[in-house]
Design a protein around this motif. Structure first.
Motif, PDB file in Angstrom:
ATOM      1  N   MET A   1       0.849  -1.189   0.000  1.00  0.00           N
ATOM      2  CA  MET A   1       0.000   0.000   0.000  1.00  0.00           C
ATOM      3  C   MET A   1       0.886   1.240   0.000  1.00  0.00           C
ATOM      4  SD  MET A   1      -2.960   1.054   2.771  1.00  0.00           S
ATOM      5  CE  MET A   1      -3.849  -0.473   2.456  1.00  0.00           C
ATOM      6  N   SER A   2       0.579   2.208  -0.865  1.00  0.00           N
ATOM      7  CA  SER A   2       1.365   3.430  -0.928  1.00  0.00           C
ATOM      8  C   SER A   2       1.108   4.281   0.305  1.00  0.00           C
ATOM      9  CB  SER A   2       1.007   4.224  -2.191  1.00  0.00           C
ATOM     10  OG  SER A   2      -0.365   4.567  -2.191  1.00  0.00           O
ATOM     11  N   LYS A   3       2.049   5.137   0.627  1.00  0.00           N
ATOM     12  CA  LYS A   3       1.944   5.972   1.810  1.00  0.00           C
ATOM     13  C   LYS A   3       0.725   6.889   1.691  1.00  0.00           C
ATOM     14  CE  LYS A   3       4.668   9.313   4.497  1.00  0.00           C
ATOM     15  NZ  LYS A   3       4.705   8.529   5.731  1.00  0.00           N
ATOM     16  N   PRO A   4      -0.195   6.840   2.662  1.00  0.00           N
ATOM     17  CA  PRO A   4      -1.403   7.662   2.565  1.00  0.00           C
ATOM     18  C   PRO A   4      -1.094   9.146   2.709  1.00  0.00           C
ATOM     19  CG  PRO A   4      -1.296   6.609   4.717  1.00  0.00           C
ATOM     20  CD  PRO A   4      -0.189   6.024   3.891  1.00  0.00           C
ATOM     21  N   GLN A   5      -1.764   9.948   1.920  1.00  0.00           N
ATOM     22  CA  GLN A   5      -1.528  11.384   1.922  1.00  0.00           C
ATOM     23  C   GLN A   5      -2.765  12.186   2.285  1.00  0.00           C
ATOM     24  OE1 GLN A   5       0.161  12.516  -1.951  1.00  0.00           O
ATOM     25  NE2 GLN A   5       0.646  10.368  -2.287  1.00  0.00           N
ATOM     26  N   ILE A   6      -3.929  11.746   1.816  1.00  0.00           N
ATOM     27  CA  ILE A   6      -5.156  12.520   1.942  1.00  0.00           C
ATOM     28  C   ILE A   6      -6.191  11.727   2.738  1.00  0.00           C
ATOM     29  CG2 ILE A   6      -6.919  13.833   0.721  1.00  0.00           C
ATOM     30  CD1 ILE A   6      -4.029  14.705   0.096  1.00  0.00           C
ATOM     31  N   ALA A   7      -6.749  12.367   3.759  1.00  0.00           N
ATOM     32  CA  ALA A   7      -7.762  11.719   4.586  1.00  0.00           C
ATOM     33  C   ALA A   7      -8.980  12.616   4.725  1.00  0.00           C
ATOM     34  CB  ALA A   7      -7.210  11.397   5.974  1.00  0.00           C
ATOM     35  N   GLY A 151      -6.825   2.347  -0.829  1.00  0.00           N
ATOM     36  CA  GLY A 151      -7.579   3.157   0.106  1.00  0.00           C
ATOM     37  C   GLY A 151      -8.052   2.368   1.308  1.00  0.00           C
ATOM     38  N   LEU A 152      -8.515   3.103   2.297  1.00  0.00           N
ATOM     39  CA  LEU A 152      -9.002   2.499   3.537  1.00  0.00           C
ATOM     40  C   LEU A 152     -10.257   3.250   3.989  1.00  0.00           C
ATOM     41  CD1 LEU A 152      -8.672   0.696   6.108  1.00  0.00           C
ATOM     42  CD2 LEU A 152      -7.251   2.544   7.055  1.00  0.00           C
ATOM     43  N   LEU A 188     -14.934  -4.664  -2.394  1.00  0.00           N
ATOM     44  CA  LEU A 188     -13.734  -3.860  -2.673  1.00  0.00           C
ATOM     45  C   LEU A 188     -12.446  -4.681  -2.742  1.00  0.00           C
ATOM     46  CD1 LEU A 188     -14.599  -0.866  -0.327  1.00  0.00           C
ATOM     47  CD2 LEU A 188     -14.513  -0.782  -2.833  1.00  0.00           C
ATOM     48  N   GLU A 189     -12.565  -5.960  -2.511  1.00  0.00           N
ATOM     49  CA  GLU A 189     -11.369  -6.807  -2.449  1.00  0.00           C
ATOM     50  C   GLU A 189     -10.547  -6.763  -3.731  1.00  0.00           C
ATOM     51  OE1 GLU A 189     -10.187 -11.450  -1.339  1.00  0.00           O
ATOM     52  OE2 GLU A 189     -12.288 -10.897  -1.697  1.00  0.00           O
ATOM     53  N   ASP A 190     -11.207  -6.793  -4.866  1.00  0.00           N
ATOM     54  CA  ASP A 190     -10.492  -6.857  -6.140  1.00  0.00           C
ATOM     55  C   ASP A 190      -9.865  -5.533  -6.560  1.00  0.00           C
ATOM     56  OD1 ASP A 190     -11.140  -9.528  -6.344  1.00  0.00           O
ATOM     57  OD2 ASP A 190     -12.875  -9.198  -7.643  1.00  0.00           O
ATOM     58  N   VAL A 191     -10.179  -4.448  -5.845  1.00  0.00           N
ATOM     59  CA  VAL A 191      -9.598  -3.145  -6.200  1.00  0.00           C
ATOM     60  C   VAL A 191      -8.646  -2.641  -5.111  1.00  0.00           C
ATOM     61  CG1 VAL A 191     -11.403  -2.430  -7.781  1.00  0.00           C
ATOM     62  CG2 VAL A 191     -11.673  -1.974  -5.330  1.00  0.00           C
ATOM     63  N   ASN A 192      -8.241  -3.550  -4.206  1.00  0.00           N
ATOM     64  CA  ASN A 192      -7.223  -3.237  -3.199  1.00  0.00           C
ATOM     65  C   ASN A 192      -7.642  -2.106  -2.259  1.00  0.00           C
ATOM     66  OD1 ASN A 192      -4.660  -3.567  -1.922  1.00  0.00           O
ATOM     67  ND2 ASN A 192      -3.850  -1.833  -3.089  1.00  0.00           N
ATOM     68  N   VAL A 193      -8.921  -2.085  -1.907  1.00  0.00           N
ATOM     69  CA  VAL A 193      -9.409  -1.117  -0.925  1.00  0.00           C
ATOM     70  C   VAL A 193      -9.854  -1.891   0.311  1.00  0.00           C
ATOM     71  CG1 VAL A 193     -11.139   0.644  -0.413  1.00  0.00           C
ATOM     72  CG2 VAL A 193     -10.123   0.505  -2.699  1.00  0.00           C
ATOM     73  N   GLN A 194      -9.354  -1.478   1.469  1.00  0.00           N
ATOM     74  CA  GLN A 194      -9.659  -2.171   2.713  1.00  0.00           C
ATOM     75  C   GLN A 194     -10.737  -1.429   3.513  1.00  0.00           C
ATOM     76  OE1 GLN A 194      -6.081  -2.105   1.812  1.00  0.00           O
ATOM     77  NE2 GLN A 194      -6.753  -4.065   0.948  1.00  0.00           N
ATOM     78  N   THR A 195     -11.448  -2.182   4.340  1.00  0.00           N
ATOM     79  CA  THR A 195     -12.424  -1.602   5.256  1.00  0.00           C
ATOM     80  C   THR A 195     -12.162  -2.146   6.652  1.00  0.00           C
ATOM     81  OG1 THR A 195     -14.071  -3.350   5.019  1.00  0.00           O
ATOM     82  CG2 THR A 195     -14.151  -1.540   3.426  1.00  0.00           C
ATOM     83  N   LEU A 196     -12.564  -1.392   7.657  1.00  0.00           N
ATOM     84  CA  LEU A 196     -12.359  -1.828   9.034  1.00  0.00           C
ATOM     85  C   LEU A 196     -13.354  -1.103   9.935  1.00  0.00           C
ATOM     86  CD1 LEU A 196     -10.261  -3.700  10.535  1.00  0.00           C
ATOM     87  CD2 LEU A 196      -9.151  -1.592  11.267  1.00  0.00           C
ATOM     88  N   SER A 197     -13.954  -1.839  10.845  1.00  0.00           N
ATOM     89  CA  SER A 197     -14.775  -1.234  11.884  1.00  0.00           C
ATOM     90  C   SER A 197     -14.023  -1.358  13.200  1.00  0.00           C
ATOM     91  CB  SER A 197     -16.141  -1.930  11.983  1.00  0.00           C
ATOM     92  OG  SER A 197     -17.008  -1.227  12.839  1.00  0.00           O
ATOM     93  N   LYS A 244      -0.041  -5.645   4.877  1.00  0.00           N
ATOM     94  CA  LYS A 244      -0.856  -6.846   5.021  1.00  0.00           C
ATOM     95  C   LYS A 244      -2.240  -6.512   5.569  1.00  0.00           C
ATOM     96  CE  LYS A 244       3.111  -9.921   5.689  1.00  0.00           C
ATOM     97  NZ  LYS A 244       3.741 -10.942   6.581  1.00  0.00           N
ATOM     98  N   ALA A 245      -2.699  -5.285   5.326  1.00  0.00           N
ATOM     99  CA  ALA A 245      -4.008  -4.863   5.835  1.00  0.00           C
ATOM    100  C   ALA A 245      -5.148  -5.689   5.267  1.00  0.00           C
ATOM    101  CB  ALA A 245      -4.232  -3.388   5.534  1.00  0.00           C
ATOM    102  N   SER A 246      -4.941  -6.297   4.116  1.00  0.00           N
ATOM    103  CA  SER A 246      -5.997  -7.131   3.529  1.00  0.00           C
ATOM    104  C   SER A 246      -6.352  -8.301   4.448  1.00  0.00           C
ATOM    105  CB  SER A 246      -5.562  -7.657   2.163  1.00  0.00           C
ATOM    106  OG  SER A 246      -4.385  -8.436   2.269  1.00  0.00           O
ATOM    107  N   GLU A 247      -5.427  -8.685   5.332  1.00  0.00           N
ATOM    108  CA  GLU A 247      -5.690  -9.775   6.271  1.00  0.00           C
ATOM    109  C   GLU A 247      -6.826  -9.435   7.232  1.00  0.00           C
ATOM    110  OE1 GLU A 247      -1.031 -11.397   6.658  1.00  0.00           O
ATOM    111  OE2 GLU A 247      -1.992 -10.271   8.286  1.00  0.00           O
ATOM    112  N   ILE A 248      -6.982  -8.159   7.515  1.00  0.00           N
ATOM    113  CA  ILE A 248      -8.007  -7.748   8.482  1.00  0.00           C
ATOM    114  C   ILE A 248      -9.126  -6.940   7.828  1.00  0.00           C
ATOM    115  CG2 ILE A 248      -6.507  -7.838  10.498  1.00  0.00           C
ATOM    116  CD1 ILE A 248      -6.111  -4.809  10.234  1.00  0.00           C
ATOM    117  N   SER A 249      -9.081  -6.787   6.519  1.00  0.00           N
ATOM    118  CA  SER A 249     -10.127  -6.041   5.835  1.00  0.00           C
ATOM    119  C   SER A 249     -11.478  -6.718   6.031  1.00  0.00           C
ATOM    120  CB  SER A 249      -9.824  -5.925   4.343  1.00  0.00           C
ATOM    121  OG  SER A 249     -10.774  -5.089   3.701  1.00  0.00           O
TER     122      SER A 249
END
Length: 292
Positions: A1-7, A151-152, A188-197, A244-249
């Motif tokens: 994952m690239s370094k996040p810049q915008i939130a 993204g996240l 969102l799995e196929d577009v490399n975007v993670q989610t988390l609650s 490895k954020a996809s592990e917990i997405s």
């Protein structure tokens, strides 16, 4: 994952949203913050006292903390205003790396120990600004993130998704956020975007401090080990930088546990806040079944 810049952190005039935004600002991020408060006096504590903070002040503090704060006055009950918000971010930045869904309607009777039918019917507005608004914001964010393939999307939830906490509307909102994270992760799995609650523990916020004074029998003990909202922001940043954020997405996690066990992030005075899993319940594990 690239370094996040915008939130983007929604509902950040004060409280959890403000602290999360400041936690991201410490890392030098550009942080958009939304809220309705432009003048002190529009929000009240549980005792009726005026709460400090505006979305404009939060943006200023973000910049002072080392990031770049951009305030956008936005009512998340208005879909047109939300759409304009995301158009602004896309036009000004061309990307969005983190969305934190935090905006929620706080009913003045929320923490009163009364059954739901003895509280005002407008307590259910948290299902509009809190649940529905998180869906709308995530829908807009997902379009940007899917295009950039990163993204996240984070939902600020609580143990109220499992145990009785503040009544039926609050609990349904939190449980709904957990399910958003679970199901959106599949799409969102196929577009490399993670989610988390994230189930946040008791937080040191303006409202919580007053709550401990109004109902000391319920909150004084919790407040002694409460988490700072900035602590949650540091967790969010760690997840956004986790290769490895996809592990917990799609998961629902407890802030104190993921901070200590996965990222070794401490809070006040270098201490690790306690988890309330044994007392208040456990998140549901992800279900791998898919029905289209």
């Amino acid at each position: 994952m690239s370094k996040p810049q915008i939130a983007l952190v929604t509902g950040a005039s004060r409280g959890a949203g403000k602290g999360i935004a400041l936690g991201l600002a410490e890392k030098g991020m550009t942080v958009y913050v939304t809220g309705r408060s432009t003048e002190v006096g529009s929000a009240k504590g549980w005792d009726g006292a005026t709460l400090p903070g505006t979305v404009l002040e939060t943006a200023e503090e973000i910049t002072k903390a080392g990031g770049k704060g951009i305030a956008v006055v936005c009512d998340h009950a208005d879909d047109a205003q939300v759409a304009a918000l995301f158009e602004q971010i896309k036009e000004e930045q061309g990307r969005l790396d983190i969305l934190v869904n935090n905006a929620a309607y706080i009913h003045p009777q929320l923490i009163e120990p009364k059954p739901f039918y003895e509280k005002g019917l407008d307590a259910q507005f948290i299902l509009d600004v809190g649940l529905r608004s998180a869906y709308v914001a995530s829908w807009h964010a997902a379009k940007i993130m899917a295009e950039q393939k990163s993204g996240l999307i984070v939902f600020t939830s609580s143990f109220g998704a499992s145990c009785y906490m503040h009544g039926a509307a609050y609990g349904a909102q939190k449980a709904g956020l957990d399910k958003f994270a679970h199901d959106m992760a599949v799409d969102l799995e196929d577009v490399n975007v993670q989610t988390l609650s994230i189930w946040m523990g008791p937080l040191v916020t303006e409202r919580a401090i007053i709550a401990a004074e109004v109902h000391p029998e319920q909150y004084t003990e919790f407040m002694a080990t409460a988490e700072t909202p900035e602590f949650i922001g540091r967790i969010v940043y760690a997840v956004a930088n986790d290769d490895k954020a996809s592990e917990i997405s799609g998961h629902t996690v407890i802030s104190a546990e993921i901070a200590k066990d996965r990222y070794n992030i401490s809070d006040r005075e270098g201490k690790f806040p306690p988890s309330y899993r044994e007392m208040l319940g456990s998140p549901n594990p992800p279900n791998p079944a898919k029905v289209y």
